[in-house]
Design a protein around this motif. Sequence first.
Motif, PDB file in Angstrom:
ATOM      1  N   CYS A  62      26.575   9.575  23.526  1.00  0.00           N
ATOM      2  CA  CYS A  62      27.630  10.604  23.558  1.00  0.00           C
ATOM      3  C   CYS A  62      27.120  11.994  23.195  1.00  0.00           C
ATOM      4  CB  CYS A  62      28.792  10.240  22.627  1.00  0.00           C
ATOM      5  SG  CYS A  62      29.721   8.767  23.106  1.00  0.00           S
ATOM      6  N   TRP A  63      25.836  12.240  23.383  1.00  0.00           N
ATOM      7  CA  TRP A  63      25.300  13.534  22.982  1.00  0.00           C
ATOM      8  C   TRP A  63      25.953  14.695  23.726  1.00  0.00           C
ATOM      9  CZ3 TRP A  63      20.058  10.740  23.185  1.00  0.00           C
ATOM     10  CH2 TRP A  63      19.715  10.294  21.910  1.00  0.00           C
ATOM     11  N   LYS A  65      28.988  14.744  25.304  1.00  0.00           N
ATOM     12  CA  LYS A  65      30.407  14.862  24.939  1.00  0.00           C
ATOM     13  C   LYS A  65      30.561  15.410  23.527  1.00  0.00           C
ATOM     14  CE  LYS A  65      31.445  10.528  26.107  1.00  0.00           C
ATOM     15  NZ  LYS A  65      30.204  10.087  26.816  1.00  0.00           N
ATOM     16  N   ASN A  66      29.702  14.962  22.610  1.00  0.00           N
ATOM     17  CA  ASN A  66      29.765  15.488  21.243  1.00  0.00           C
ATOM     18  C   ASN A  66      29.571  17.006  21.235  1.00  0.00           C
ATOM     19  OD1 ASN A  66      30.020  12.885  20.277  1.00  0.00           O
ATOM     20  ND2 ASN A  66      27.903  12.719  19.560  1.00  0.00           N
ATOM     21  N   ARG A  70      32.437  19.802  20.286  1.00  0.00           N
ATOM     22  CA  ARG A  70      32.162  20.711  19.172  1.00  0.00           C
ATOM     23  C   ARG A  70      32.198  22.164  19.635  1.00  0.00           C
ATOM     24  NH1 ARG A  70      27.753  18.514  17.903  1.00  0.00           N
ATOM     25  NH2 ARG A  70      28.570  17.011  16.404  1.00  0.00           N
ATOM     26  N   ALA A 103      30.504   6.064  19.931  1.00  0.00           N
ATOM     27  CA  ALA A 103      31.412   7.209  20.078  1.00  0.00           C
ATOM     28  C   ALA A 103      32.099   7.628  18.780  1.00  0.00           C
ATOM     29  CB  ALA A 103      32.471   6.902  21.142  1.00  0.00           C
ATOM     30  N   PRO A 105      31.080   9.527  16.213  1.00  0.00           N
ATOM     31  CA  PRO A 105      31.011  10.971  15.971  1.00  0.00           C
ATOM     32  C   PRO A 105      31.914  11.781  16.900  1.00  0.00           C
ATOM     33  CG  PRO A 105      28.817  10.019  15.877  1.00  0.00           C
ATOM     34  CD  PRO A 105      29.738   8.933  16.371  1.00  0.00           C
ATOM     35  N   LEU A 106      32.030  11.357  18.155  1.00  0.00           N
ATOM     36  CA  LEU A 106      32.906  12.062  19.089  1.00  0.00           C
ATOM     37  C   LEU A 106      34.355  11.980  18.633  1.00  0.00           C
ATOM     38  CD1 LEU A 106      33.487  13.508  21.782  1.00  0.00           C
ATOM     39  CD2 LEU A 106      33.623  11.239  22.849  1.00  0.00           C
ATOM     40  N   ILE A 109      34.821  14.404  15.704  1.00  0.00           N
ATOM     41  CA  ILE A 109      34.865  15.816  16.121  1.00  0.00           C
ATOM     42  C   ILE A 109      36.235  16.149  16.715  1.00  0.00           C
ATOM     43  CG2 ILE A 109      33.917  17.505  17.753  1.00  0.00           C
ATOM     44  CD1 ILE A 109      31.240  15.865  17.535  1.00  0.00           C
ATOM     45  N   CYS A 110      36.723  15.259  17.548  1.00  0.00           N
ATOM     46  CA  CYS A 110      37.998  15.529  18.232  1.00  0.00           C
ATOM     47  C   CYS A 110      39.173  15.451  17.275  1.00  0.00           C
ATOM     48  CB  CYS A 110      38.160  14.546  19.394  1.00  0.00           C
ATOM     49  SG  CYS A 110      36.997  14.849  20.751  1.00  0.00           S
TER      50      CYS A 110
END
Length: 286
Positions: A62-63, A65-66, A70, A103, A105-106, A109-110
């Motif tokens: 997910c790099w 998307k992360n 962000r 996912a 971390p994603l 963030i969201c």
Amino acid sequence: MRSAGGASAVAPLRKALGDRVNLVAAKAAEMAAELRLEELEPDLLRTFDRLFDNAAKSDPQCWGKNAIARALKEMDYDLASPFLRGAAHVQMEPVWGGSRDTAGPLRGICLLALPGCADIERGDVMRHLVDALTEEDPSVRGDAARAMGAMGGDESALVLRVKARVGDREAAVTGQVLESLLIVERARALPFVKGFLDAAAGEAAEEAALALGNSRAAGAVELLMEAWETAAGDTLREAILRGLSLSRDEGALAFLRKLANEGRERDARAARAALELFPDSGATSG
């Protein structure tokens, strides 16, 4: 404010966002946010959507998307749709002996972006955050608590109090819950958090000491100083000293300096370690 070189960066960053290599798109998103290139928001959103297609292959870990989520948050994008999608995303990827979700971390963030969105009701944001407090991934649970701190209000405070009482498998999550509660309630939360400053609470007590120090709330230093006098267990006592250092309060720093110079050996060593969290604190000065 856009930097002087921002205009010349738009075209190459737009091209990079379309790259099939997720790390290239991720770097482009980071630069777009750094340069505040809001005209690239449509490109960021298109790439974000694309990276959900066959996600494990198009965006491993997910790099991309992360980085995009962000970037949108940092650019104050305030429509909830991409963040809601990211907050619900689970991405299973193969690992030795099975698979794991990458996912987390994603989702965090969201979740942190949702309180700043203008097109979603406060109650709906709270529902997403409450659900996330029971997530399997501890980092997501911590981010949900952090987002509640940003939300503020009595409903956030009450949920955080319940979560703190119920506890968490990870002491760091409880620490974030207490830190967020102190952000929301300030001095009003001090008696509640004080209840966790007990060696019997284990790592949660240490987290409470750090949360109190980091809060810099009026009365927090006095509470930590009182707790120091009766604290049982070297680990908790060391955490209280770190909390005092985190407070950056002059009285607390003076106490630590004196303890570092005059305390019994273990306490003096712990005080010096606490002071060394900040090189300018004067670990050995009088």
